[in-house]
Motif scaffolding. Structure first.
Motif, PDB file in Angstrom:
ATOM      1  N   GLY A   1      -3.048   9.814 -13.993  1.00  0.00           N
ATOM      2  CA  GLY A   1      -3.229   8.378 -13.792  1.00  0.00           C
ATOM      3  C   GLY A   1      -1.909   7.634 -13.817  1.00  0.00           C
ATOM      4  N   ILE A   2      -1.038   7.996 -14.745  1.00  0.00           N
ATOM      5  CA  ILE A   2       0.284   7.370 -14.826  1.00  0.00           C
ATOM      6  C   ILE A   2       1.083   7.685 -13.564  1.00  0.00           C
ATOM      7  N   LYS A   3       0.960   8.930 -13.106  1.00  0.00           N
ATOM      8  CA  LYS A   3       1.658   9.338 -11.885  1.00  0.00           C
ATOM      9  C   LYS A   3       1.183   8.506 -10.686  1.00  0.00           C
ATOM     10  N   MET A   4      -0.117   8.244 -10.636  1.00  0.00           N
ATOM     11  CA  MET A   4      -0.647   7.423  -9.544  1.00  0.00           C
ATOM     12  C   MET A   4      -0.149   5.983  -9.657  1.00  0.00           C
ATOM     13  N   LEU A   5       0.045   5.505 -10.896  1.00  0.00           N
ATOM     14  CA  LEU A   5       0.542   4.135 -11.087  1.00  0.00           C
ATOM     15  C   LEU A   5       1.994   3.973 -10.639  1.00  0.00           C
ATOM     16  N   THR A   6       2.739   5.079 -10.551  1.00  0.00           N
ATOM     17  CA  THR A   6       4.135   4.961 -10.120  1.00  0.00           C
ATOM     18  C   THR A   6       4.239   4.511  -8.666  1.00  0.00           C
ATOM     19  N   LYS A   7       3.140   4.603  -7.918  1.00  0.00           N
ATOM     20  CA  LYS A   7       3.138   4.166  -6.521  1.00  0.00           C
ATOM     21  C   LYS A   7       2.906   2.669  -6.388  1.00  0.00           C
ATOM     22  N   VAL A   8       2.599   2.008  -7.491  1.00  0.00           N
ATOM     23  CA  VAL A   8       2.350   0.569  -7.474  1.00  0.00           C
ATOM     24  C   VAL A   8       3.683  -0.169  -7.462  1.00  0.00           C
ATOM     25  N   ASP A   9       3.737  -1.250  -6.715  1.00  0.00           N
ATOM     26  CA  ASP A   9       4.936  -2.074  -6.647  1.00  0.00           C
ATOM     27  C   ASP A   9       5.025  -2.928  -7.915  1.00  0.00           C
ATOM     28  N   PHE A  10       5.816  -2.460  -8.888  1.00  0.00           N
ATOM     29  CA  PHE A  10       5.949  -3.194 -10.136  1.00  0.00           C
ATOM     30  C   PHE A  10       7.064  -4.240 -10.086  1.00  0.00           C
TER      31      PHE A  10
ATOM     32  N   ASN B   1       5.441  -9.140 -10.211  1.00  0.00           N
ATOM     33  CA  ASN B   1       4.982  -9.417 -11.578  1.00  0.00           C
ATOM     34  C   ASN B   1       3.465  -9.495 -11.694  1.00  0.00           C
ATOM     35  N   ARG B   2       2.803  -9.867 -10.600  1.00  0.00           N
ATOM     36  CA  ARG B   2       1.338  -9.922 -10.636  1.00  0.00           C
ATOM     37  C   ARG B   2       0.757  -8.538 -10.903  1.00  0.00           C
ATOM     38  N   ASN B   3       1.341  -7.509 -10.306  1.00  0.00           N
ATOM     39  CA  ASN B   3       0.841  -6.144 -10.516  1.00  0.00           C
ATOM     40  C   ASN B   3       1.066  -5.680 -11.954  1.00  0.00           C
ATOM     41  N   ILE B   4       2.189  -6.055 -12.534  1.00  0.00           N
ATOM     42  CA  ILE B   4       2.447  -5.725 -13.945  1.00  0.00           C
ATOM     43  C   ILE B   4       1.388  -6.388 -14.821  1.00  0.00           C
TER      44      ILE B   4
END
Length: 190
Positions: free
Chosen positions: A118-127, A130-133
């Motif tokens: 799950g953490i690995k999949m979150l690395t693909k999110v544009d952090f 700030n909205r995604n964070i």
């Protein structure tokens, strides 16, 4: 029963995407349809044989990650072996003598592998956005909050408690709603 099936559907969808990520394969609508059909058939057969509704378990993601096996053949052999063991009570009794510490150690590794995936999949999110964070932080916080303090929704009606009593469900609902609110319908691409 429908509510539980919907929870299983949500868990299975996450499992399908995690397995697709492990296999470096895009999960299309067609794959999801096939997975949901298999899930439905498994639940029907479970009902016919008077057992609990079967579902795809997220532990399989950890098992795939850990073993590195990416073909179906070992799964067929394991299924055949499990069915044979179910028909031979002495072998089933032999399995029950596995110490709890061995099972606990295996489960610890499998469940943490799910978390790592799950953490690995979150690395693909544009952090950088700030909205995604904020979406991830609030969703994880809400999911953990319900898990750590389950009495939080005790004053709500029983039906609502059924939905909101599970941290995964609360985190999923929260993430989905916040993503729609902050990123709109195109949020999946951001």
């Amino acid at each position: 029963m429908i509510i539980i099936s919907l929870f299983s559907l949500g868990e299975s969808t996450g499992g399908f995407f995690a397995i697709g990520d492990l296999l470096h394969q895009d999960i299309t609508e067609e794959y999801l349809k096939k997975g949901y059909r298999a899930e439905g058939l498994a639940q029907i057969f479970g009902g016919l044989f008077n057992t609990f509704p079967y579902t795809t378990f997220s532990q399989n993601v950890g098992l795939l990650q850990l073993s590195g096996i990416k073909t179906k053949r070992p799964i067929y052999w394991a299924a055949g072996l499990l069915m044979a063991m179910g028909l031979l009570p002495k072998i089933g009794a032999l399995v029950t003598i596995i110490p709890d510490s061995v099972l606990g150690g295996a489960m610890l590794v499998m469940f943490t592998m799910i978390a790592v995936q799950g953490i690995k999949m979150l690395t693909k999110v544009d952090f950088e956005n700030n909205r995604n964070i904020l979406i991830v932080a609030i969703s994880i916080g809400m999911g953990l909050g319900v898990t750590v303090y389950p009495q939080i929704f005790q004053t709500l009606p029983q039906t609502i408690q059924l939905f909101l009593g599970n941290g995964i469900v609360v985190a999923s609902i929260c993430a989905t709603l916040l993503n729609l609110l902050f990123n709109g319908r195109s949020g999946a691409n951001k």
